[in-house]
Design a protein around this motif. Structure first.
Motif, PDB file in Angstrom:
ATOM      1  N   PHE A  12       2.237   0.251   0.377  1.00  0.00           N
ATOM      2  CA  PHE A  12       3.036   1.113   1.245  1.00  0.00           C
ATOM      3  C   PHE A  12       2.700   2.553   0.849  1.00  0.00           C
ATOM      4  O   PHE A  12       3.296   3.099  -0.070  1.00  0.00           O
ATOM      5  CB  PHE A  12       4.524   0.814   1.044  1.00  0.00           C
ATOM      6  CG  PHE A  12       4.910  -0.590   1.438  1.00  0.00           C
ATOM      7  CD1 PHE A  12       5.401  -0.853   2.705  1.00  0.00           C
ATOM      8  CD2 PHE A  12       4.772  -1.643   0.553  1.00  0.00           C
ATOM      9  CE1 PHE A  12       5.756  -2.142   3.077  1.00  0.00           C
ATOM     10  CE2 PHE A  12       5.124  -2.945   0.911  1.00  0.00           C
ATOM     11  CZ  PHE A  12       5.618  -3.187   2.183  1.00  0.00           C
TER      12      PHE A  12
ATOM     13  N   SER B  47       5.758   7.938   2.325  1.00  0.00           N
ATOM     14  CA  SER B  47       7.200   7.934   2.055  1.00  0.00           C
ATOM     15  C   SER B  47       7.988   7.100   3.062  1.00  0.00           C
ATOM     16  O   SER B  47       8.945   6.420   2.693  1.00  0.00           O
ATOM     17  CB  SER B  47       7.741   9.363   1.998  1.00  0.00           C
ATOM     18  OG  SER B  47       7.500  10.027   3.218  1.00  0.00           O
TER      19      SER B  47
ATOM     20  N   GLN C  53       7.390   3.397   2.326  1.00  0.00           N
ATOM     21  CA  GLN C  53       7.956   3.037   1.025  1.00  0.00           C
ATOM     22  C   GLN C  53       9.440   2.707   1.120  1.00  0.00           C
ATOM     23  O   GLN C  53       9.953   1.953   0.300  1.00  0.00           O
ATOM     24  CB  GLN C  53       7.714   4.154   0.014  1.00  0.00           C
ATOM     25  CG  GLN C  53       6.268   4.233  -0.408  1.00  0.00           C
ATOM     26  CD  GLN C  53       5.948   5.486  -1.187  1.00  0.00           C
ATOM     27  OE1 GLN C  53       6.822   6.283  -1.505  1.00  0.00           O
ATOM     28  NE2 GLN C  53       4.677   5.678  -1.490  1.00  0.00           N
TER      29      GLN C  53
ATOM     30  N   ALA D 268       9.524  -0.983   1.477  1.00  0.00           N
ATOM     31  CA  ALA D 268       8.803  -1.787   0.488  1.00  0.00           C
ATOM     32  C   ALA D 268       9.694  -2.757  -0.274  1.00  0.00           C
ATOM     33  O   ALA D 268       9.379  -3.946  -0.372  1.00  0.00           O
ATOM     34  CB  ALA D 268       8.055  -0.875  -0.482  1.00  0.00           C
TER      35      ALA D 268
END
Length: 109
Positions: free
Chosen positions: A74, A77, A80, A83
């Motif tokens: 990932f 940002s 993520q 994730a």
């Protein structure tokens, strides 16, 4: 962009292929990585007024992910934020079960 159905369908198919290859190649010591990036500053997204990760930061994150032996990378940002939920999801747990089973045994069933 996920607002384009054909694009979303092709991404889903590519991810399914990644998961299948992961399972089939695990016995041979081959790792298969998925890169799950959000919008990246490329020609494809240039007309959209949305936050975008730089190509350089995504590339660095991919290299780091491979070095860290992450199956699913990932690299920005936005991705993520998804994730942790993905890594603990029932789908990922099932993928790990299939990947740990010998491919020959799975092919017989």
């Amino acid at each position: 962009m996920s607002i384009i159905p054909a694009y979303s369908i092709s991404k889903a198919a590519a991810f399914s292929l990644t998961q299948a290859q992961r399972m089939l190649l695990a016995d041979q010591g081959v790792t298969v990585h998925a890169v799950l990036a959000d919008s990246t500053d490329t020609d494809m997204d240039r007309d959209y007024d949305i936050p975008k990760a730089s190509r350089e930061s995504v590339a660095r994150a991919i290299v780091d992910g491979v070095k860290n032996e992450e199956e699913d990378i990932f690299p920005d940002s936005m991705s993520q934020t998804l994730a942790a939920g993905w890594r603990d999801s029932p789908a990922k747990v099932l993928e790990r079960v299939f990947t740990s089973a010998p491919a020959v045994e799975l092919a017989k069933s």
